[in-house]
Scaffold this motif. Structure first.
Motif, PDB file in Angstrom:
ATOM      1  N   SER A 137       0.901  -1.320   0.035  1.00 28.65           N
ATOM      2  CA  SER A 137      -0.022  -0.101   0.069  1.00 28.65           C
ATOM      3  C   SER A 137       0.884   1.281  -0.134  1.00 28.65           C
ATOM      4  O   SER A 137       0.417   2.315  -0.493  1.00 28.65           O
ATOM      5  CB  SER A 137      -0.875   0.046   1.267  1.00 28.65           C
ATOM      6  OG  SER A 137      -0.168   0.017   2.453  1.00 28.65           O
ATOM      7  N   ARG A 138       2.065   1.105   0.630  1.00 27.96           N
ATOM      8  CA  ARG A 138       2.710   2.224   0.608  1.00 27.96           C
ATOM      9  C   ARG A 138       3.687   2.516  -0.724  1.00 27.96           C
ATOM     10  O   ARG A 138       4.081   3.868  -0.912  1.00 27.96           O
ATOM     11  CB  ARG A 138       3.835   2.286   1.712  1.00 27.96           C
ATOM     12  CG  ARG A 138       3.188   2.324   3.044  1.00 27.96           C
ATOM     13  CD  ARG A 138       4.039   1.646   4.198  1.00 27.96           C
ATOM     14  NE  ARG A 138       5.443   2.136   4.427  1.00 27.96           N
ATOM     15  CZ  ARG A 138       6.294   1.930   5.406  1.00 27.96           C
ATOM     16  NH1 ARG A 138       6.058   0.783   6.160  1.00 27.96           N
ATOM     17  NH2 ARG A 138       7.355   2.738   5.310  1.00 27.96           N
ATOM     18  N   GLY A 139       4.265   1.722  -1.247  1.00 28.25           N
ATOM     19  CA  GLY A 139       5.072   1.873  -2.724  1.00 28.25           C
ATOM     20  C   GLY A 139       6.252   1.742  -2.236  1.00 28.25           C
ATOM     21  O   GLY A 139       6.922   2.301  -0.932  1.00 28.25           O
ATOM     22  N   ILE A 140       7.368   1.479  -3.305  1.00 29.35           N
ATOM     23  CA  ILE A 140       8.794   1.330  -3.087  1.00 29.35           C
ATOM     24  C   ILE A 140       9.645   2.462  -2.571  1.00 29.35           C
ATOM     25  O   ILE A 140      10.155   2.604  -1.648  1.00 29.35           O
ATOM     26  CB  ILE A 140       9.544   0.819  -4.162  1.00 29.35           C
ATOM     27  CG1 ILE A 140      10.986   0.276  -3.861  1.00 29.35           C
ATOM     28  CG2 ILE A 140       9.366   1.491  -5.377  1.00 29.35           C
ATOM     29  CD1 ILE A 140      11.697  -0.555  -4.955  1.00 29.35           C
ATOM     30  N   ASP A 141       9.333   3.717  -3.090  1.00 31.52           N
ATOM     31  CA  ASP A 141       9.859   4.933  -2.916  1.00 31.52           C
ATOM     32  C   ASP A 141       9.540   5.411  -1.435  1.00 31.52           C
ATOM     33  O   ASP A 141      10.415   5.912  -0.626  1.00 31.52           O
ATOM     34  CB  ASP A 141       9.579   6.056  -3.814  1.00 31.52           C
ATOM     35  CG  ASP A 141      10.230   5.755  -5.202  1.00 31.52           C
ATOM     36  OD1 ASP A 141      11.425   6.123  -5.427  1.00 31.52           O
ATOM     37  OD2 ASP A 141       9.586   5.226  -6.263  1.00 31.52           O
ATOM     38  N   THR A 142       8.197   5.476  -1.160  1.00 36.44           N
ATOM     39  CA  THR A 142       8.003   5.771   0.366  1.00 36.44           C
ATOM     40  C   THR A 142       8.538   4.763   1.398  1.00 36.44           C
ATOM     41  O   THR A 142       9.103   5.015   2.228  1.00 36.44           O
ATOM     42  CB  THR A 142       6.440   5.675   0.623  1.00 36.44           C
ATOM     43  OG1 THR A 142       5.763   6.726  -0.520  1.00 36.44           O
ATOM     44  CG2 THR A 142       6.108   5.863   1.986  1.00 36.44           C
ATOM     45  N   PHE A 143       8.560   3.344   0.857  1.00 33.05           N
ATOM     46  CA  PHE A 143       9.357   2.365   1.733  1.00 33.05           C
ATOM     47  C   PHE A 143      10.636   2.754   2.157  1.00 33.05           C
ATOM     48  O   PHE A 143      11.368   2.769   3.215  1.00 33.05           O
ATOM     49  CB  PHE A 143       9.041   1.006   1.327  1.00 33.05           C
ATOM     50  CG  PHE A 143      10.096  -0.125   2.118  1.00 33.05           C
ATOM     51  CD1 PHE A 143       9.472  -0.536   3.229  1.00 33.05           C
ATOM     52  CD2 PHE A 143      11.028  -0.348   1.505  1.00 33.05           C
ATOM     53  CE1 PHE A 143      10.156  -1.487   3.869  1.00 33.05           C
ATOM     54  CE2 PHE A 143      11.702  -1.363   1.895  1.00 33.05           C
ATOM     55  CZ  PHE A 143      11.632  -1.827   3.202  1.00 33.05           C
ATOM     56  N   VAL A 144      11.526   2.957   1.061  1.00 31.84           N
ATOM     57  CA  VAL A 144      12.909   2.882   1.325  1.00 31.84           C
ATOM     58  C   VAL A 144      13.428   4.446   1.883  1.00 31.84           C
ATOM     59  O   VAL A 144      14.204   4.261   2.902  1.00 31.84           O
ATOM     60  CB  VAL A 144      13.851   2.951  -0.135  1.00 31.84           C
ATOM     61  CG1 VAL A 144      13.535   1.675  -0.601  1.00 31.84           C
ATOM     62  CG2 VAL A 144      13.252   4.011  -1.099  1.00 31.84           C
ATOM     63  N   HIS A 225      19.308  -0.133  -7.130  1.00 34.17           N
ATOM     64  CA  HIS A 225      18.537   1.174  -6.747  1.00 34.17           C
ATOM     65  C   HIS A 225      18.502   2.422  -7.760  1.00 34.17           C
ATOM     66  O   HIS A 225      17.599   3.007  -7.904  1.00 34.17           O
ATOM     67  CB  HIS A 225      19.135   1.672  -5.292  1.00 34.17           C
ATOM     68  CG  HIS A 225      20.618   2.228  -5.548  1.00 34.17           C
ATOM     69  ND1 HIS A 225      21.629   1.281  -5.755  1.00 34.17           N
ATOM     70  CD2 HIS A 225      20.995   3.439  -5.769  1.00 34.17           C
ATOM     71  CE1 HIS A 225      22.693   2.347  -5.879  1.00 34.17           C
ATOM     72  NE2 HIS A 225      22.385   3.428  -5.958  1.00 34.17           N
ATOM     73  N   ARG A 226      19.328   2.225  -8.629  1.00 36.98           N
ATOM     74  CA  ARG A 226      19.594   3.157  -9.641  1.00 36.98           C
ATOM     75  C   ARG A 226      18.640   2.996 -10.900  1.00 36.98           C
ATOM     76  O   ARG A 226      18.106   3.972 -11.346  1.00 36.98           O
ATOM     77  CB  ARG A 226      20.892   3.030 -10.390  1.00 36.98           C
ATOM     78  CG  ARG A 226      22.123   3.648  -9.562  1.00 36.98           C
ATOM     79  CD  ARG A 226      23.352   3.677 -10.263  1.00 36.98           C
ATOM     80  NE  ARG A 226      24.348   4.118  -9.427  1.00 36.98           N
ATOM     81  CZ  ARG A 226      25.428   2.865  -8.774  1.00 36.98           C
ATOM     82  NH1 ARG A 226      25.015   1.935  -9.133  1.00 36.98           N
ATOM     83  NH2 ARG A 226      26.145   3.292  -8.164  1.00 36.98           N
ATOM     84  N   ILE A 227      17.942   1.806 -10.965  1.00 38.51           N
ATOM     85  CA  ILE A 227      17.013   1.360 -11.709  1.00 38.51           C
ATOM     86  C   ILE A 227      15.401   1.399 -11.339  1.00 38.51           C
ATOM     87  O   ILE A 227      14.592   2.078 -11.976  1.00 38.51           O
ATOM     88  CB  ILE A 227      16.994  -0.129 -12.409  1.00 38.51           C
ATOM     89  CG1 ILE A 227      18.463  -0.092 -13.034  1.00 38.51           C
ATOM     90  CG2 ILE A 227      15.809  -0.478 -13.304  1.00 38.51           C
ATOM     91  CD1 ILE A 227      18.829  -1.600 -13.510  1.00 38.51           C
ATOM     92  N   LYS A 228      15.487   1.124  -9.924  1.00 39.42           N
ATOM     93  CA  LYS A 228      14.221   0.809  -9.318  1.00 39.42           C
ATOM     94  C   LYS A 228      13.520   1.961  -8.573  1.00 39.42           C
ATOM     95  O   LYS A 228      12.452   2.456  -8.285  1.00 39.42           O
ATOM     96  CB  LYS A 228      14.132  -0.230  -8.307  1.00 39.42           C
ATOM     97  CG  LYS A 228      14.437  -1.719  -8.873  1.00 39.42           C
ATOM     98  CD  LYS A 228      13.409  -2.202  -9.776  1.00 39.42           C
ATOM     99  CE  LYS A 228      13.742  -3.428 -10.398  1.00 39.42           C
ATOM    100  NZ  LYS A 228      12.701  -3.959 -10.913  1.00 39.42           N
ATOM    101  N   LEU A 229      14.370   3.154  -8.588  1.00 41.93           N
ATOM    102  CA  LEU A 229      14.059   4.243  -7.570  1.00 41.93           C
ATOM    103  C   LEU A 229      13.895   5.614  -8.411  1.00 41.93           C
ATOM    104  O   LEU A 229      14.860   5.833  -9.463  1.00 41.93           O
ATOM    105  CB  LEU A 229      14.853   4.565  -6.317  1.00 41.93           C
ATOM    106  CG  LEU A 229      14.997   3.366  -5.261  1.00 41.93           C
ATOM    107  CD1 LEU A 229      15.994   3.551  -4.162  1.00 41.93           C
ATOM    108  CD2 LEU A 229      13.629   2.904  -4.703  1.00 41.93           C
ATOM    109  N   ALA A 230      13.117   6.757  -7.933  1.00 43.35           N
ATOM    110  CA  ALA A 230      13.167   7.719  -8.718  1.00 43.35           C
ATOM    111  C   ALA A 230      14.333   8.573  -8.183  1.00 43.35           C
ATOM    112  O   ALA A 230      14.988   8.494  -7.320  1.00 43.35           O
ATOM    113  CB  ALA A 230      11.962   8.594  -8.247  1.00 43.35           C
ATOM    114  N   PRO A 231      15.210   9.491  -9.192  1.00 43.47           N
ATOM    115  CA  PRO A 231      16.154  10.309  -8.866  1.00 43.47           C
ATOM    116  C   PRO A 231      16.343  11.070  -7.661  1.00 43.47           C
ATOM    117  O   PRO A 231      16.979  11.064  -6.934  1.00 43.47           O
ATOM    118  CB  PRO A 231      16.255  11.152 -10.026  1.00 43.47           C
ATOM    119  CG  PRO A 231      15.723  10.440 -11.231  1.00 43.47           C
ATOM    120  CD  PRO A 231      14.411   9.569 -10.552  1.00 43.47           C
TER     121      PRO A 231
END
Length: 252
Positions: A137-144, A225-231
């Motif tokens: 429910s939170r998503g990857i960017d919020t999680f990290v 992380h360079r591929i999966k996350l927003a800059p």
């Protein structure tokens, strides 16, 4: 007959190839008996509410893995993680293994929401399912971002253990992938691993060419992380994790 060699403790984090190094390499050590208390707790062999089930011997054992990212949610886990203190490791042979914390965070999210094994113990399984639903429910960017401060503390804790320990080896995930010869040489400082097992571990730790989301090992590549996350998420992580990145030599 139990070996008279000094016991060894393997400290690491989730998503650092800790399963392969533990279950394949250290389990087959020629000189030490393998003890995985985390698995014994998860499968119900050790009562999670009984701390007396966790005992350490000074000789003849290799205790692996002891994941510093584990949450001490029960008396048994608390007893296991009580070994992760400066006072405990100072005179004990210890192997430490780290990975770029940004890749660890990405891999944790994708594993916990996909291929992470659900415990056979109903109480633990319910906790894992609830955690999985929350992450989705939170998503990857919020999680990290939300997990970065806690991850920083884990890496600083390991650094304190490294500085305190008199007999230590530090391994990295990146060394395992890019320089396996030196990796296995360092791993074998305290344990004797058969050559056939060394070769098997090599094969198991090669990154996949294509991501397999539903498998425990999705891909295993460096720099995910360079591929999966927003800059902007990467920039935020670099700021929060700056001390850990510098301590372990990871570039921003």
């Amino acid at each position: 007959m139990q070996s008279n060699e000094k016991s060894v403790w393997f400290y690491t984090f989730h998503k650092c190839a800790s399963s392969v190094v533990s279950f394949c390499a250290l389990r087959n050590a020629l000189n030490l008996e393998y003890v995985d208390y985390e698995a014994k707790i998860d499968n119900g062999e050790i009562d999670r509410n009984d701390a007396s089930g966790i005992e350490f011997s000074e000789t003849g054992k290799v205790y692996a893995p002891i994941r510093l990212t584990g949450r001490p949610s029960s008396p048994a886990l608390e007893a296991l993680l009580a070994s992760a203190t400066e006072e405990f490791v100072v005179s004990r042979r210890s192997i430490f293994m780290v990975r770029d914390p940004r890749d660890v965070l990405v891999s944790q999210f994708l594993s916990f929401t996909g291929a992470h094994t659900i415990s056979e113990v109903p109480e633990i399984a319910r906790e894992q399912e609830a955690h999985r639903n929350e992450l989705n429910s939170r998503g990857i960017d919020t999680f990290v971002i939300n997990s970065a401060e806690e991850t920083l503390n884990h890496y600083l804790q390991m650094n304190r253990l490294l500085e305190a320990c008199q007999e230590r080896v530090l391994l990295t995930y990146e060394q395992m992938v890019c320089d396996y010869v030196s990796f296995i040489q360092d791993l074998c400082v305290f344990v004797r691993i058969p050559f056939s097992t060394q070769f098997k571990v090599y094969l198991l730790t090669r990154p996949r060419r294509k991501e397999r989301p539903n498998l425990h090992k999705r891909m295993g590549a460096i720099g995910e992380h360079r591929i999966k996350l927003a800059p902007k998420t990467i920039d935020a992580l670099n700021s929060i994790l700056a001390e850990a990145l510098e301590l372990y030599g990871y570039e921003t």
